[in-house]
Design an enzyme around this catalytic site. Structure first.
Site, mmCIF file in Angstrom:
data_model
loop_
_atom_site.group_PDB
_atom_site.id
_atom_site.type_symbol
_atom_site.label_atom_id
_atom_site.label_comp_id
_atom_site.label_asym_id
_atom_site.label_seq_id
_atom_site.Cartn_x
_atom_site.Cartn_y
_atom_site.Cartn_z
ATOM 1 N N ALA A 9 -114.792 -67.197 24.402
ATOM 2 C CA ALA A 9 -116.228 -67.499 24.479
ATOM 3 C C ALA A 9 -116.544 -68.889 23.925
ATOM 4 O O ALA A 9 -117.710 -69.279 23.855
ATOM 5 C CB ALA A 9 -117.034 -66.446 23.724
ATOM 6 N N GLY A 10 -115.509 -69.641 23.535
ATOM 7 C CA GLY A 10 -115.731 -71.012 23.053
ATOM 8 C C GLY A 10 -115.710 -72.009 24.189
ATOM 9 O O GLY A 10 -115.755 -71.639 25.375
ATOM 10 N N THR A 118 -103.014 -78.592 19.299
ATOM 11 C CA THR A 118 -103.662 -79.901 19.326
ATOM 12 C C THR A 118 -102.704 -81.028 18.937
ATOM 13 O O THR A 118 -101.759 -80.804 18.166
ATOM 14 C CB THR A 118 -104.861 -79.887 18.340
ATOM 15 O OG1 THR A 118 -105.342 -81.210 18.154
ATOM 16 C CG2 THR A 118 -104.467 -79.338 16.971
ATOM 17 N N ASP A 119 -103.010 -82.226 19.409
ATOM 18 C CA ASP A 119 -102.235 -83.415 19.007
ATOM 19 C C ASP A 119 -102.426 -83.732 17.524
ATOM 20 O O ASP A 119 -101.620 -84.455 16.926
ATOM 21 C CB ASP A 119 -102.621 -84.632 19.867
ATOM 22 C CG ASP A 119 -104.108 -84.965 19.868
ATOM 23 O OD1 ASP A 119 -104.896 -84.312 19.137
ATOM 24 O OD2 ASP A 119 -104.509 -85.892 20.614
ATOM 25 N N GLU A 120 -103.474 -83.162 16.912
ATOM 26 C CA GLU A 120 -103.779 -83.517 15.519
ATOM 27 C C GLU A 120 -102.714 -83.030 14.537
ATOM 28 O O GLU A 120 -102.659 -83.482 13.393
ATOM 29 C CB GLU A 120 -105.173 -83.002 15.133
ATOM 30 C CG GLU A 120 -106.250 -83.565 16.056
ATOM 31 C CD GLU A 120 -107.668 -83.374 15.559
ATOM 32 O OE1 GLU A 120 -107.886 -83.313 14.344
ATOM 33 O OE2 GLU A 120 -108.561 -83.284 16.419
ATOM 34 N N TYR A 142 -108.084 -78.813 9.040
ATOM 35 C CA TYR A 142 -108.036 -78.235 10.398
ATOM 36 C C TYR A 142 -106.644 -78.403 10.992
ATOM 37 O O TYR A 142 -106.011 -77.442 11.449
ATOM 38 C CB TYR A 142 -109.084 -78.900 11.306
ATOM 39 C CG TYR A 142 -108.799 -78.712 12.791
ATOM 40 C CD1 TYR A 142 -108.896 -77.456 13.383
ATOM 41 C CD2 TYR A 142 -108.428 -79.800 13.602
ATOM 42 C CE1 TYR A 142 -108.615 -77.277 14.740
ATOM 43 C CE2 TYR A 142 -108.151 -79.633 14.949
ATOM 44 C CZ TYR A 142 -108.239 -78.371 15.521
ATOM 45 O OH TYR A 142 -107.964 -78.191 16.856
ATOM 46 N N LYS A 146 -103.769 -75.639 11.955
ATOM 47 C CA LYS A 146 -103.216 -75.517 13.310
ATOM 48 C C LYS A 146 -101.696 -75.655 13.275
ATOM 49 O O LYS A 146 -100.976 -74.922 13.962
ATOM 50 C CB LYS A 146 -103.824 -76.573 14.250
ATOM 51 C CG LYS A 146 -105.283 -76.340 14.632
ATOM 52 C CD LYS A 146 -105.514 -75.074 15.449
ATOM 53 C CE LYS A 146 -104.910 -75.145 16.846
ATOM 54 N NZ LYS A 146 -105.285 -73.910 17.623
HETATM 55 P P1 NAD Z 1 -114.447 -73.729 19.976
HETATM 56 O O1 NAD Z 1 -114.739 -73.907 18.516
HETATM 57 O O2 NAD Z 1 -115.448 -74.175 20.973
HETATM 58 O O3 NAD Z 1 -114.159 -72.195 20.272
HETATM 59 C C1 NAD Z 1 -113.365 -71.391 19.437
HETATM 60 C C2 NAD Z 1 -113.591 -69.945 19.846
HETATM 61 O O4 NAD Z 1 -112.734 -69.118 19.045
HETATM 62 C C3 NAD Z 1 -115.030 -69.456 19.599
HETATM 63 O O5 NAD Z 1 -115.480 -68.725 20.720
HETATM 64 C C4 NAD Z 1 -114.913 -68.563 18.366
HETATM 65 O O6 NAD Z 1 -115.885 -67.549 18.324
HETATM 66 C C5 NAD Z 1 -113.504 -68.020 18.542
HETATM 67 N N1 NAD Z 1 -112.868 -67.598 17.276
HETATM 68 C C6 NAD Z 1 -112.770 -68.310 16.126
HETATM 69 N N2 NAD Z 1 -112.108 -67.598 15.197
HETATM 70 C C7 NAD Z 1 -111.766 -66.411 15.792
HETATM 71 C C8 NAD Z 1 -111.048 -65.273 15.346
HETATM 72 N N3 NAD Z 1 -110.571 -65.177 14.110
HETATM 73 N N4 NAD Z 1 -110.872 -64.243 16.236
HETATM 74 C C9 NAD Z 1 -111.373 -64.331 17.491
HETATM 75 N N5 NAD Z 1 -112.072 -65.386 17.955
HETATM 76 C C10 NAD Z 1 -112.253 -66.425 17.109
HETATM 77 O O7 NAD Z 1 -113.041 -74.431 20.196
HETATM 78 P P2 NAD Z 1 -112.444 -75.171 21.480
HETATM 79 O O8 NAD Z 1 -112.800 -76.597 21.414
HETATM 80 O O9 NAD Z 1 -112.748 -74.382 22.685
HETATM 81 O O10 NAD Z 1 -110.879 -75.075 21.151
HETATM 82 C C11 NAD Z 1 -110.105 -73.988 21.626
HETATM 83 C C12 NAD Z 1 -108.669 -74.174 21.181
HETATM 84 O O11 NAD Z 1 -108.154 -75.402 21.692
HETATM 85 C C13 NAD Z 1 -108.495 -74.249 19.654
HETATM 86 O O12 NAD Z 1 -107.329 -73.548 19.302
HETATM 87 C C14 NAD Z 1 -108.335 -75.730 19.383
HETATM 88 O O13 NAD Z 1 -107.546 -75.943 18.226
HETATM 89 C C15 NAD Z 1 -107.633 -76.184 20.638
HETATM 90 N N6 NAD Z 1 -107.852 -77.596 20.999
HETATM 91 C C16 NAD Z 1 -109.121 -78.090 21.130
HETATM 92 C C17 NAD Z 1 -109.304 -79.423 21.515
HETATM 93 C C18 NAD Z 1 -110.690 -80.008 21.722
HETATM 94 O O14 NAD Z 1 -110.798 -81.202 21.987
HETATM 95 N N7 NAD Z 1 -111.760 -79.238 21.622
HETATM 96 C C19 NAD Z 1 -108.197 -80.235 21.742
HETATM 97 C C20 NAD Z 1 -106.911 -79.692 21.605
HETATM 98 C C21 NAD Z 1 -106.761 -78.358 21.242
#
Ligand code: NAD
Length: 316
Positions: A9-10, A118-120, A142, A146
């Protein structure tokens, strides 16, 4: 495929769900933190099963996991600034949550798992790019959380033979991104006639990728990736934050008078850069050129105030 999408849902997880709801049978498991939003799933809500829950809840996972061919884990706390203010939730979801999920997948005999990262986790690189063998050297809480989750996932692959692969991606942009992240924050502030906060000297470099390309890469790794392996998903366009700001000002018809300089983020990584030859060898290539993707993203936020206005009001 029957896919369980955790964190679906994210921002990125919901894009994955909206993209593949027609071809796959999808279950979304999401805790619905501040970043999880059922509205992100509305376009496909009749084509999926939604379970509100936590990846730290082993009992729930034991009930939900059986009969899925693939688990894709997007669930995480994701905002670096929040991790600097307080890291507890980050360690809980991004480390303990991954361990609980990996153990549950092992116990359920899940045939395929993809853990999204993530690349981070690599820290910061002045020149050149990391390949998948680069050492992890995270700087923010963060990124450290990760990295911990990634190492746990790889340990389950090596120790127990869990068929899990990891993807590591650069900075995503696109629709439905929570308006605390730089692109939607700047776009929505500018749409509201407000100012945008630019960290430090604005020289930090990020490699941008459209969320659609990232999701196609994750799906490809689920199908063709090798268990126990890490795959980089590089961006298409490296920009300093100054360059990104210039493009957003231009897209919104605003000038530099709308930019407020703010003190740099603590421990701010200067540059991330991934080499993605391993993923490309599986047949991946990005499809969304940055100029088009950014223009469409700006247009989406302009057209979808009812989606982001309540989120900004709640945060204010
Ligand atoms: P986001 O913060 O928009 O969404 C995260 C989702 O995870 C939310 O819906 C939240 O409710 C859910 N969540 C959090 N903790 C939870 C738990 N304990 N159990 C179940 N659900 C949980 O994040 P995003 O930007 O969509 O990122 C998604 C993934 O991609 C993450 O793992 C992030 O590290 C990775 N990522 C993101 C980016 C970026 O640029 N946004 C880049 C590389 C990797």
């Amino acid at each position: 495929m029957r896919i369980l999408v955790t964190g679906g849902a994210g921002f990125i997880g919901s894009h994955f769900v909206r993209s593949f709801a027609d071809e796959d049978e999808l279950t979304v498991l999401d805790k619905l933190t501040y970043a999880g939003n059922p509205a992100n799933l509305e376009p496909v809500e009749h084509r999926l099963t939604f379970v509100q829950g936590d990846i730290c809840d082993a009992g729930l996972l034991g009930k939900v996991l059986p009969d899925h061919d693939v688990v894709v884990n997007f669930a995480a706390e994701t905002h670096v600034d929040r991790s600097i203010a307080g890291a507890d939730a980050f360690v809980r979801s991004n480390v303990l949550g991954v361990q609980t999920l990996m153990r549950a997948c092992l116990e359920a005999g899940t045939p395929r798992v993809v853990h999204v990262s993530t690349d981070e986790v690599y820290g910061s690189i002045g020149t050149g790019s990391w390949d998948e063998s680069a050492p992890l050297a995270p700087n923010s809480p963060y990124a450290a959380a990760k990295a911990g989750g990634d190492l746990i996932a790889l340990a389950y692959a090596r120790t127990h033979g869990l068929p899990v692969s990891i993807t590591r991606c650069g900075n995503n942009y696109g629709p439905y991104q929570y308006p605390e992240k730089v692109v939607p924050l700047f776009v929505t502030n500018l749409l509201d006639g407000g100012e945008v906060p630019l960290y430090g000297d604005g020289g930090n470099v990020r490699d941008w990728i459209h969320v659609d390309d990232h999701c196609r890469a994750v799906r490809l790794v689920a199908e063709r990736g090798a268990p126990g392996e890490v795959y980089h998903v590089a961006g298409t366009t490296e920009l300093t934050n100054l360059e990104l700001t210039a493009r957003l000002l231009d897209a919104l018809g605003a000038d530099w008078g709308r930019v407020t300089r703010v003190p740099d983020r603590k421990g701010h990584d200067r540059r991330y850069s991934l080499a993605d030859g391993k993923l490309r060898a599986l047949g991946y290539a990005p499809r969304v050129p940055f100029e088009r993707g950014l223009a469409e993203t700006v247009a989406w936020y302009a057209a979808n105030r009812p989606w982001w206005e309540p989120l900004k009001e709640r945060a204010a």
